[in-house]
Write a protein that holds these residues in place. Structure first.
Motif, PDB file in Angstrom:
ATOM      1  N   GLN A 284       0.774  -1.226   0.079  1.00 48.05           N
ATOM      2  CA  GLN A 284      -0.094   0.008  -0.234  1.00 48.05           C
ATOM      3  C   GLN A 284       0.770   1.136  -0.020  1.00 48.05           C
ATOM      4  O   GLN A 284       1.980   1.070   0.450  1.00 48.05           O
ATOM      5  CB  GLN A 284      -1.037  -0.068   1.207  1.00 48.05           C
ATOM      6  CG  GLN A 284      -0.168   0.172   2.558  1.00 48.05           C
ATOM      7  CD  GLN A 284      -1.215   0.422   3.642  1.00 48.05           C
ATOM      8  OE1 GLN A 284      -2.353   0.984   3.589  1.00 48.05           O
ATOM      9  NE2 GLN A 284      -1.087  -0.508   5.007  1.00 48.05           N
ATOM     10  N   GLU A 286      -0.118   5.909   0.322  1.00 46.84           N
ATOM     11  CA  GLU A 286      -1.085   6.555   0.904  1.00 46.84           C
ATOM     12  C   GLU A 286      -2.296   6.480   0.093  1.00 46.84           C
ATOM     13  O   GLU A 286      -3.520   7.141   0.894  1.00 46.84           O
ATOM     14  CB  GLU A 286      -0.600   8.017   1.191  1.00 46.84           C
ATOM     15  CG  GLU A 286       0.513   8.127   2.251  1.00 46.84           C
ATOM     16  CD  GLU A 286       0.981   9.671   2.634  1.00 46.84           C
ATOM     17  OE1 GLU A 286       0.352  10.521   1.874  1.00 46.84           O
ATOM     18  OE2 GLU A 286       1.628   9.854   3.538  1.00 46.84           O
ATOM     19  N   GLY A 287      -2.314   6.328  -1.225  1.00 43.17           N
ATOM     20  CA  GLY A 287      -3.653   6.497  -1.831  1.00 43.17           C
ATOM     21  C   GLY A 287      -4.034   5.336  -2.538  1.00 43.17           C
ATOM     22  O   GLY A 287      -4.941   5.163  -3.160  1.00 43.17           O
ATOM     23  N   ASP A 288      -3.278   3.925  -2.331  1.00 46.45           N
ATOM     24  CA  ASP A 288      -3.810   2.958  -3.463  1.00 46.45           C
ATOM     25  C   ASP A 288      -2.963   1.710  -2.692  1.00 46.45           C
ATOM     26  O   ASP A 288      -2.134   1.645  -1.795  1.00 46.45           O
ATOM     27  CB  ASP A 288      -3.354   2.932  -4.854  1.00 46.45           C
ATOM     28  CG  ASP A 288      -1.835   3.081  -5.065  1.00 46.45           C
ATOM     29  OD1 ASP A 288      -1.186   2.196  -4.679  1.00 46.45           O
ATOM     30  OD2 ASP A 288      -1.580   3.981  -5.696  1.00 46.45           O
ATOM     31  N   ASN A 353      -7.904   1.540  -5.208  1.00 50.71           N
ATOM     32  CA  ASN A 353      -7.636   3.143  -5.013  1.00 50.71           C
ATOM     33  C   ASN A 353      -8.442   3.407  -3.691  1.00 50.71           C
ATOM     34  O   ASN A 353      -9.580   3.210  -3.733  1.00 50.71           O
ATOM     35  CB  ASN A 353      -8.240   3.804  -6.102  1.00 50.71           C
ATOM     36  CG  ASN A 353      -7.411   3.659  -7.266  1.00 50.71           C
ATOM     37  OD1 ASN A 353      -6.087   3.685  -7.247  1.00 50.71           O
ATOM     38  ND2 ASN A 353      -8.003   3.828  -8.529  1.00 50.71           N
ATOM     39  N   LYS A 354      -7.806   3.966  -2.565  1.00 52.92           N
ATOM     40  CA  LYS A 354      -8.561   4.317  -1.344  1.00 52.92           C
ATOM     41  C   LYS A 354      -9.242   5.256  -1.365  1.00 52.92           C
ATOM     42  O   LYS A 354      -9.041   6.290  -2.279  1.00 52.92           O
ATOM     43  CB  LYS A 354      -7.279   4.689  -0.167  1.00 52.92           C
ATOM     44  CG  LYS A 354      -6.569   3.421  -0.050  1.00 52.92           C
ATOM     45  CD  LYS A 354      -5.447   4.016   1.049  1.00 52.92           C
ATOM     46  CE  LYS A 354      -4.263   2.861   1.398  1.00 52.92           C
ATOM     47  NZ  LYS A 354      -3.389   3.292   2.375  1.00 52.92           N
ATOM     48  N   GLU A 356     -10.149   7.271   0.892  1.00 48.37           N
ATOM     49  CA  GLU A 356      -9.522   8.415   1.936  1.00 48.37           C
ATOM     50  C   GLU A 356      -8.046   8.422   1.647  1.00 48.37           C
ATOM     51  O   GLU A 356      -7.289   7.282   2.085  1.00 48.37           O
ATOM     52  CB  GLU A 356     -10.199   8.476   3.338  1.00 48.37           C
ATOM     53  CG  GLU A 356      -9.450   9.645   3.953  1.00 48.37           C
ATOM     54  CD  GLU A 356     -10.104   9.510   5.284  1.00 48.37           C
ATOM     55  OE1 GLU A 356      -9.392  10.194   6.185  1.00 48.37           O
ATOM     56  OE2 GLU A 356     -10.857   8.696   5.830  1.00 48.37           O
ATOM     57  N   GLU A 357      -7.295   9.329   1.127  1.00 52.78           N
ATOM     58  CA  GLU A 357      -5.989   9.143   0.928  1.00 52.78           C
ATOM     59  C   GLU A 357      -5.293   9.595   2.260  1.00 52.78           C
ATOM     60  O   GLU A 357      -5.639  10.336   3.041  1.00 52.78           O
ATOM     61  CB  GLU A 357      -5.261  10.210  -0.154  1.00 52.78           C
ATOM     62  CG  GLU A 357      -5.752   9.720  -1.420  1.00 52.78           C
ATOM     63  CD  GLU A 357      -5.279  10.353  -2.537  1.00 52.78           C
ATOM     64  OE1 GLU A 357      -4.077  11.362  -2.116  1.00 52.78           O
ATOM     65  OE2 GLU A 357      -5.319  10.346  -3.742  1.00 52.78           O
TER      66      GLU A 357
END
Length: 587
Positions: A284, A286-288, A353-354, A356-357
């Motif tokens: 992982q 911070e974004g995906d 893809n998250k 919430e980043e």
């Protein structure tokens, strides 16, 4: 309705008091009455083979005094003669001796391997009772509190294996059929656990259903589901309609599936000496997230079905009846932008893809331990650089700079909470899977209380210095936990009481109370308006209301075995005496 996997508790601002000034010690005397018991309480001491912390929490700290929430000031206990004794209070000055309502058919003294007897009132006319030997009784009590109509009659009586205690029970009617759900707790020897305590905790969810026959009314065990975990739950309760179960625990619980229907899941779930290869690997940022699953050699793209939803993922192979991987994600994703591809080495690579980043996920799928997280070296360097300001050879070199270091000297001993991974989970009764989960973190569990007997028990958590009372609502999936009351500074106050044994609060939130192992009881009243004028000397302003702390010292040398609170009274049980403390006078 698609249930959210990861939820949060939302305190009500109007119920918080940031200007609370503390409790004022009050020396006003509290009326205290005591009744000498005809026979001692049926206390069961821990054996030499019951040496773990879980045994102590489940059985050593057991509350032997049972409150009937359907009828105020109605309490019960079981004595050494196997009698269920009841005291119903209407007037403190005319107390009657506790009366016998039911006698257990078994001779408790004949059993060496037994636990404490336990009672739970499923409804206004039904009760679940255990004698501690492994036998469960369901009793139709009639309308309790009315001696004319109260008659305890056994409707179900069955041996259910190893000894247990009753945690919770509910009575409900579905499709014109009456059922009683009972939750049983055991601490059992675990032969597969070679590194831990050697025991596991099991919760058995039993459904007993009415079987109408000509001229007879019978009840039979209809369904039995078992959960296992590695710690005694702080809180466990069945929803009023029997459709779900909520658990607050330090370590997670899982349902044991039927071996025939879930062979792979059961096999992976077992704790053995042989270490198995991970089912999947994941990384992982911070974004995906990237998930890699190894596939059989003869699998093609047409044989694989991958489905995404905002909080759920499912991977199904055409050749297998059960999903290869399925579950609730730790947090939300942008499911419309997620992709997957089969690589040349016959591995399935999924990109998520998250929603919430920023926040890093501690796990990919809630409760799934079959994957292995792969840490990116560049990511570790970035994290270490961001945390550099927290480390220093000096204790506090520059406290005024933008990111001052954490100073452990500012923490007090009572602020330390070891079980910071405690979680609140809601299990669906049909799928036997987690539908809602909340990571409680530092919100330490304090106690539970019944405010409305038709609802689930409330649980009280520490939020900073306060104690917040939460009411579960199983019929509100979008807002399942409601903040209904705050006990100011109680979270901090109780942490300083090293000898505390039980905590409780009045159903109308007028006070909270805790007792120590011996003699002393502390009562914390909510702020009330003053009848006289009082000024704050430091600020020179008038004080409108004051919260009081009261202390009651019992005339007893025996340890406290039971503790219950009603709107007016506190009930304290020792081995040979029952105490009544009049806390409030009903208006």
């Amino acid at each position: 309705m698609e249930a959210a996997a990861n939820c949060s508790l939302r305190p009500q601002r109007l119920l918080l008091d940031p200007k609370f000034e503390g409790y004022k010690l009050s020396l006003e005397p509290l009326p205290c009455y005591q009744l000498r018991l005809d026979a001692a309480v049926a206390e069961v001491k821990l054996r030499d083979d019951q040496y773990t912390l879980d045994h102590m929490r489940a059985f050593g700290m057991y509350n032997y005094l049972h409150l009937d929430s359907w009828y105020q000031d109605n309490i019960y206990y079981v004595d050494q003669l196997g009698r269920v004794m009841n005291l119903s209070v209407t007037l403190d000055t005319t107390l009657q001796k506790p009366r016998e309502l039911f006698r257990l058919p078994t001779d408790l003294t004949a059993y060496d391997n037994r636990l404490c007897a336990s009672i739970h009132f499923s409804s206004s006319t039904w009760a679940a009772l255990s004698d501690g030997t492994g036998r469960l009784y369901l009793i139709k009590t009639g309308k309790r509190g009315d001696s004319a109509s109260e008659k305890w009659e056994i409707m179900f009586n069955e041996e259910l294996g190893c000894p247990f205690i009753i945690v919770h029970s509910v009575s409900f009617v579905k499709n014109d059929v009456h059922s009683v759900d009972v939750l049983l707790l055991r601490v059992e020897k675990d032969e597969l656990d070679t590194e831990g305590s050697g025991f596991h905790v099991s919760l058995e969810w039993v459904t007993v259903t009415e079987k109408n026959k000509v001229g007879d009314q019978r009840y039979e065990a209809f369904k039995c589901r078992v959960l296992q975990g590695k710690s005694v739950p702080h809180y466990a309760a069945i929803e009023p309609d029997g459709d779900g179960l909520m658990i607050v625990s330090y370590k997670p619980f899982k349902f044991l599936q039927d071996e025939e229907s879930q062979p792979e899941e059961n096999e992976d779930g077992k704790i053995g000496d042989k270490k198995k290869d991970p089912l999947y690997y994941w990384q992982q940022t911070e974004g995906d997230l990237t998930v890699t699953v190894q596939l059989p050699e003869d699998i093609t793209k047409d044989d694989v079905t991958v489905q995404f939803s905002p909080v759920h993922i499912s991977i199904v192979l055409k050749s297998q009846q059960l999903p290869l991987l399925e579950g609730m994600l730790h947090s939300s994703i942008d499911h419309e932008s997620c992709t997957w591809i089969i690589r040349e080495n016959k591995s399935l690579e999924i990109s998520l893809n998250k929603k919430e980043e920023g926040p890093m996920w501690p796990e990919l799928i809630v409760g799934d331990s079959r994957g292995e997280f792969i840490t990116d070296s560049s990511q570790c360097s970035a994290v270490a650089e961001r945390l550099m300001h927290l480390t220093s050879e000096e204790m506090n070199p520059n406290p005024d700079k933008e990111n001052p270091p954490c100073n452990a000297q500012e923490l007090e001993e009572c602020d330390i909470f070891l079980e910071d991974s405690t979680s609140l989970c809601r299990f669906d009764g049909n799928t036997l899977k987690v539908s809602h989960v909340i990571n409680l973190g530092s919100n330490q569990y304090l106690f539970s209380a019944v405010v409305d007997p038709k609802e689930m028990p409330c649980f009280c958590l520490r939020h900073d210095v306060d104690a917040l009372l939460w009411q579960p609502h199983s019929d509100r999936p979008d807002n399942m936990w409601e903040h209904i009351a705050t006990f100011n500074a109680l979270g901090y106050v109780q942490a300083s009481k090293q000898d505390k044994k039980f905590m409780a609060c009045a159903p109308n939130y007028s006070y909270a109370a805790l007792c120590e192992c011996l003699r002393r009881v502390f009562i914390y009243r909510q702020p009330t308006p003053l009848s006289t004028v009082l000024y704050n000397r430091k600020e020179g302003r008038q004080v409108g209301q004051v919260a009081k702390q009261l202390v009651a010292t019992l005339e007893a040398t025996d340890p406290i075995l039971g503790f219950q609170a009603t709107n007016e009274r506190l009930f304290v049980l020792t081995t040979k005496t029952l105490f009544l403390i009049k806390v409030n006078t009903e208006n």
